[in-house]
Design a protein around this motif. Structure first.
Motif, mmCIF file in Angstrom:
data_model
loop_
_atom_site.group_PDB
_atom_site.id
_atom_site.type_symbol
_atom_site.label_atom_id
_atom_site.label_comp_id
_atom_site.label_asym_id
_atom_site.label_seq_id
_atom_site.Cartn_x
_atom_site.Cartn_y
_atom_site.Cartn_z
ATOM 1 N N LEU A 80 0.815 -1.217 0.000
ATOM 2 C CA LEU A 80 0.000 0.000 0.000
ATOM 3 C C LEU A 80 0.848 1.265 0.000
ATOM 4 C CD1 LEU A 80 -2.651 -1.012 2.690
ATOM 5 C CD2 LEU A 80 -2.991 -0.933 0.213
ATOM 6 N N THR A 81 2.154 1.139 0.190
ATOM 7 C CA THR A 81 3.000 2.315 0.360
ATOM 8 C C THR A 81 2.907 3.259 -0.833
ATOM 9 O OG1 THR A 81 4.548 1.032 1.711
ATOM 10 C CG2 THR A 81 5.337 3.125 0.831
ATOM 11 N N GLY A 82 2.901 2.712 -2.051
ATOM 12 C CA GLY A 82 2.854 3.567 -3.227
ATOM 13 C C GLY A 82 1.587 4.393 -3.311
ATOM 14 N N ALA A 83 0.440 3.758 -3.077
ATOM 15 C CA ALA A 83 -0.831 4.484 -3.140
ATOM 16 C C ALA A 83 -0.931 5.512 -2.018
ATOM 17 C CB ALA A 83 -1.994 3.502 -3.056
ATOM 18 N N LEU A 84 -0.476 5.155 -0.831
ATOM 19 C CA LEU A 84 -0.503 6.106 0.283
ATOM 20 C C LEU A 84 0.459 7.270 0.025
ATOM 21 C CD1 LEU A 84 -0.575 3.551 3.236
ATOM 22 C CD2 LEU A 84 -2.465 4.985 2.459
ATOM 23 N N GLY A 85 1.615 6.962 -0.550
ATOM 24 C CA GLY A 85 2.561 8.028 -0.878
ATOM 25 C C GLY A 85 2.021 8.975 -1.928
ATOM 26 N N ALA A 86 1.281 8.438 -2.907
ATOM 27 C CA ALA A 86 0.681 9.300 -3.927
ATOM 28 C C ALA A 86 -0.363 10.221 -3.311
ATOM 29 C CB ALA A 86 0.059 8.442 -5.029
ATOM 30 N N ALA A 87 -1.158 9.700 -2.372
ATOM 31 C CA ALA A 87 -2.145 10.546 -1.693
ATOM 32 C C ALA A 87 -1.451 11.629 -0.877
ATOM 33 C CB ALA A 87 -3.031 9.685 -0.797
ATOM 34 N N LEU A 88 -0.367 11.265 -0.225
ATOM 35 C CA LEU A 88 0.387 12.254 0.546
ATOM 36 C C LEU A 88 0.991 13.315 -0.370
ATOM 37 C CD1 LEU A 88 1.504 13.167 3.277
ATOM 38 C CD2 LEU A 88 3.427 11.582 2.946
ATOM 39 N N ALA A 89 1.486 12.904 -1.526
ATOM 40 C CA ALA A 89 2.039 13.864 -2.482
ATOM 41 C C ALA A 89 0.979 14.869 -2.922
ATOM 42 C CB ALA A 89 2.609 13.139 -3.697
ATOM 43 N N GLY A 90 -0.252 14.414 -3.095
ATOM 44 C CA GLY A 90 -1.329 15.338 -3.452
ATOM 45 C C GLY A 90 -1.555 16.390 -2.387
ATOM 46 N N ALA A 91 -1.493 15.989 -1.117
ATOM 47 C CA ALA A 91 -1.652 16.953 -0.029
ATOM 48 C C ALA A 91 -0.477 17.927 0.019
ATOM 49 C CB ALA A 91 -1.791 16.214 1.296
ATOM 50 N N VAL A 92 0.731 17.432 -0.270
ATOM 51 C CA VAL A 92 1.905 18.311 -0.314
ATOM 52 C C VAL A 92 1.728 19.372 -1.400
ATOM 53 C CG1 VAL A 92 4.376 18.421 -0.838
ATOM 54 C CG2 VAL A 92 3.498 16.595 0.638
ATOM 55 N N ARG A 93 1.283 18.943 -2.579
ATOM 56 C CA ARG A 93 1.080 19.904 -3.677
ATOM 57 C C ARG A 93 0.046 20.957 -3.296
ATOM 58 N NH1 ARG A 93 0.302 15.240 -6.760
ATOM 59 N NH2 ARG A 93 2.198 14.466 -7.767
ATOM 60 N N ALA A 94 -1.036 20.541 -2.660
ATOM 61 C CA ALA A 94 -2.067 21.495 -2.265
ATOM 62 C C ALA A 94 -1.506 22.524 -1.295
ATOM 63 C CB ALA A 94 -3.252 20.750 -1.634
ATOM 64 N N GLY A 95 -0.708 22.084 -0.343
ATOM 65 C CA GLY A 95 -0.110 23.014 0.604
ATOM 66 C C GLY A 95 0.865 23.970 -0.042
ATOM 67 N N LEU A 96 1.680 23.466 -0.957
ATOM 68 C CA LEU A 96 2.638 24.331 -1.645
ATOM 69 C C LEU A 96 1.927 25.334 -2.546
ATOM 70 C CD1 LEU A 96 5.377 21.716 -2.592
ATOM 71 C CD2 LEU A 96 5.518 23.468 -0.822
ATOM 72 N N ASP A 97 0.870 24.905 -3.217
ATOM 73 C CA ASP A 97 0.120 25.829 -4.061
ATOM 74 C C ASP A 97 -0.505 26.949 -3.229
ATOM 75 O OD1 ASP A 97 0.747 24.317 -6.253
ATOM 76 O OD2 ASP A 97 -1.187 23.278 -6.361
ATOM 77 N N ALA A 98 -1.019 26.588 -2.055
ATOM 78 C CA ALA A 98 -1.647 27.592 -1.198
ATOM 79 C C ALA A 98 -0.643 28.556 -0.601
ATOM 80 C CB ALA A 98 -2.432 26.907 -0.083
ATOM 81 N N SER A 99 0.605 28.094 -0.409
ATOM 82 C CA SER A 99 1.626 28.956 0.189
ATOM 83 C C SER A 99 2.489 29.636 -0.861
ATOM 84 C CB SER A 99 2.522 28.144 1.130
ATOM 85 O OG SER A 99 3.213 27.126 0.419
ATOM 86 N N ALA A 100 2.119 29.529 -2.141
ATOM 87 C CA ALA A 100 2.878 30.190 -3.205
ATOM 88 C C ALA A 100 2.914 31.688 -2.958
ATOM 89 C CB ALA A 100 2.244 29.898 -4.558
#
Length: 281
Positions: A80-100
């Motif tokens: 499950l690590t890959g799928a969980l990591g992909a979900a985490l990456a999506g949250a990282v992108r959302a945070g970075l976009d908001a803090s641009a």
């Protein structure tokens, strides 16, 4: 050895979906959608602890998502690590976009919240570290330079957080984390994002953010003191003691934004449903 054996058996033996039990699939389409089928959003624990950075989550912590996280963490379902990591990456992108626009730039540096040593020994692996590595790989695959820097460690033992309310969790973790020696060099110049699998009260992320801020202050002071010594060796016009104070107070302006200090955001896979609902108010 335990983690290696789990990897091998997961590849060889048939398995059921860890989220719902559907046969002969590690993760069915329905549970994959529950995990990462919606746009990540900001979440706010209630009450929100002081010092908590903006937190972004991919999914509510309920039903299939809860089962997936527990299967990975407690039962070693490493496929499950890959799928969980992909979900985490999506949250990282959302945070970075908001803090641009905050002045941060450079490689994204994911800093996992460390697990207690006894928990890592009991589980046979460090789930947050594994998911952070997978998230960094997903970010790189989609064009965002990223790496993992496990620069936080526990400086004293902490009790198991399970069963503790928000106030007791804060007390349990207060002052428990610190930056490892040389951690400032691993983070310098990057966009630091704290990562964890789950946020409930926010106590762990708030303590991790505090540790990064303290580590950053120490790095600023050490850099400033070194510059003072260099200036004094050239025989400047001002007296040494006064000049040292001046440089220390002015050092923050000479430090790159987010070289080591308060992260612009934090990212998790899941959060309680009511923390998402607060966004509508």
């Amino acid at each position: 050895m335990r983690g290696w054996w789990r990897d091998l058996t997961d590849l060889v033996l048939p398995t059921d979906c860890a989220g719902c039990g559907a046969p002969r699939t590690t993760l069915c389409a329905r549970c994959r959608t529950a995990l990462a089928g919606s746009a990540p959003r900001r979440v706010r624990p209630r009450p929100e602890p002081a010092g908590l950075p903006a937190v972004y989550a991919s999914a509510p912590y309920a039903e299939a998502v809860r089962a997936l996280l527990l299967a990975h963490k407690e039962r070693g379902a490493l496929t499950l690590t890959g799928a969980l990591g992909a979900a985490l990456a999506g949250a990282v992108r959302a945070g970075l976009d908001a803090s641009a626009g905050t002045g941060t730039s450079g490689t994204v540096v994911l800093v996992p919240v460390p697990s207690a040593r006894w928990a890592v020994r009991a589980r046979g692996h460090d789930p947050v570290w594994r998911m952070a590595l997978a998230a960094a790989g997903e970010l790189r695959r989609t064009g965002t330079p990223a790496r993992v820097a496990a620069v936080l460690r526990q400086r004293r033992p902490v009790a198991d957080q399970a069963g503790l309310d928000a106030r007791r969790r804060l007390a349990n973790l207060a002052g428990a984390l610190e930056v490892t020696a040389g951690g400032d060099r691993l983070l310098a110049g990057g966009r630091v994002v704290l990562v964890d699998d789950l946020v409930t009260t926010g106590a762990s992320l708030a303590e991790a953010a505090r540790a990064l801020r303290i580590g950053g202050s120490r790095a600023v002071y050490e850099n400033a003191t070194r510059e003072v010594r260099e200036e004094r060796s050239t025989g400047g016009p001002e007296k040494g003691k006064w000049r040292k104070r001046k440089w220390v107070h002015g050092a923050a302006n000479k430090t790159p934004v987010n070289a080591l200090g308060s992260p612009p955001c934090a990212a998790v896979i899941a959060a309680p449903v009511d923390s998402f609902e607060m966004n509508r108010n």
